[in-house]
Design a protein around this motif. Structure first.
Motif, PDB file in Angstrom:
ATOM      1  N   ILE A  75      76.476 -45.294   0.481  1.00 43.49           N
ATOM      2  CA  ILE A  75      75.130 -45.798   0.959  1.00 43.49           C
ATOM      3  C   ILE A  75      74.256 -45.817  -0.248  1.00 43.49           C
ATOM      4  O   ILE A  75      73.648 -44.485  -0.456  1.00 43.49           O
ATOM      5  N   SER A  99      68.480 -47.370  -1.817  1.00 44.25           N
ATOM      6  CA  SER A  99      67.425 -48.077  -1.202  1.00 44.25           C
ATOM      7  C   SER A  99      67.627 -48.627   0.344  1.00 44.25           C
ATOM      8  O   SER A  99      66.919 -48.940   1.031  1.00 44.25           O
ATOM      9  N   LYS A 100      69.214 -48.850   0.489  1.00 41.80           N
ATOM     10  CA  LYS A 100      69.626 -49.275   1.922  1.00 41.80           C
ATOM     11  C   LYS A 100      69.120 -47.831   2.874  1.00 41.80           C
ATOM     12  O   LYS A 100      68.823 -48.079   3.835  1.00 41.80           O
ATOM     13  N   GLU A 101      69.359 -46.688   2.423  1.00 47.36           N
ATOM     14  CA  GLU A 101      69.193 -45.386   3.305  1.00 47.36           C
ATOM     15  C   GLU A 101      67.657 -45.428   3.382  1.00 47.36           C
ATOM     16  O   GLU A 101      67.018 -45.244   4.731  1.00 47.36           O
ATOM     17  N   ASN A 158      77.575 -54.055   3.124  1.00 50.93           N
ATOM     18  CA  ASN A 158      76.762 -55.387   2.930  1.00 50.93           C
ATOM     19  C   ASN A 158      75.870 -55.479   3.944  1.00 50.93           C
ATOM     20  O   ASN A 158      75.343 -56.823   3.841  1.00 50.93           O
ATOM     21  N   ASP A 159      76.121 -55.036   5.272  1.00 50.31           N
ATOM     22  CA  ASP A 159      75.363 -55.225   6.225  1.00 50.31           C
ATOM     23  C   ASP A 159      75.924 -56.290   6.909  1.00 50.31           C
ATOM     24  O   ASP A 159      75.433 -57.230   7.854  1.00 50.31           O
TER      25      ASP A 159
END
Length: 261
Positions: A35, A38-40, A160-161
């Motif tokens: 992960i 930035s996503k975290e 990628n959500d």
């Protein structure tokens, strides 16, 4: 051809894991995290917003100021000026717990705040929680669960959500979602590492390290007393852990004496 899919999925997961090799701060332990930071951080911001909407902040300016003061000293000691640190006291005397979301969002329940015996003991708790975030333990744990539950073949989709199950995994790892506060307990390895990093942060911030022994010994003696159960369920403690904390403290002090810290 179908028989090759599991192997391809495994290879995909391994390649992603190798590409995501990271190191925990202070301990330099190698980590496998898929992960992105930035996503975290985005997950941490989302969780913090939800908690502020659904949980009640303690209406006690002195208590809020105390937690903010201790938190700022810990944050400054971490050197992570790039993080948007926040410090809040949640109003629930029934909950003896604290947690830190990605990005440095630290929440302390009033039930725990009333249990600590000094500012140094509060620093013990907050430094320990901050250490989990600094070492990205949640992202590491979520990465392992994503790989285990989804498999390498669709791991990239999750990251990628494009797979809603990522949100479910994140909510259980960091303790937000439909049932706030139900966090997956960290592994013993993560707990030991957060202890060591937390002590280093306390030392840099100028707190009394012996307070860490006092706090964790109090928790150990409390056993599974109901008011403390929700903290002990995610932060198990015993004599072996306390002995390790004593050893870490001695190592820090010896390093300062020899000028190697």
């Amino acid at each position: 051809m179908p028989a090759r899919l599991p192997l391809l999925g495994l290879l995909t997961a391994l390649l992603l894991a190798v590409a995501a090799c990271d190191s925990a701060p202070y301990t330099e332990r190698k980590q496998l995290i898929v992960i992105s930071e930035s996503k975290e951080l985005a997950m941490g911001n989302q969780a913090a917003q939800q908690i502020r909407r659904t949980e009640r902040l303690l209406n006690d300016p002195a208590a809020q100021a105390l937690v903010a003061r201790v938190g700022r000293r810990i944050a400054d000691a971490s050197g992570r000026t790039d993080l948007d640190w926040e410090f809040h006291v949640l109003d629930d005397d029934r909950v003896v717990n604290a947690f830190c979301l990605p990005g440095g969002k630290i929440f302390v329940y009033s039930g725990l705040l009333r249990r600590v015996g000094s500012e140094d003991e509060l620093a013990t708790v907050m430094a320990h929680e901050a250490a989990h975030a600094l070492a990205r333990h949640g992202a590491e744990r979520a990465s392992l669960e994503i790989a285990a539950r989804l498999g390498g073949a669709i791991l990239q989709l999750a990251l990628n959500d494009e797979d809603p199950r990522l949100a479910d995994i994140a909510s259980r790892v960091w303790g937000y979602g439909s049932s706030l506060g139900i966090m997956l307990p960290y592994s013993r390895k993560h707990e030991y590492e957060a202890d060591a990093i937390g002590l280093a942060l306390m030392d840099k911030a100028g707190y009394n390290l012996d307070a860490a022994v006092d706090f964790w010994d109090m928790m150990r003696q409390s056993g599974n007393a109901k008011p403390l159960f929700n903290f002990l369920s995610t932060h198990p403690t015993d004599e072996k852990r306390i002995a390790r904390i004593r050893k870490d403290i001695e190592t820090l002090r010896q390093a300062k004496k020899t000028g190697t810290s």
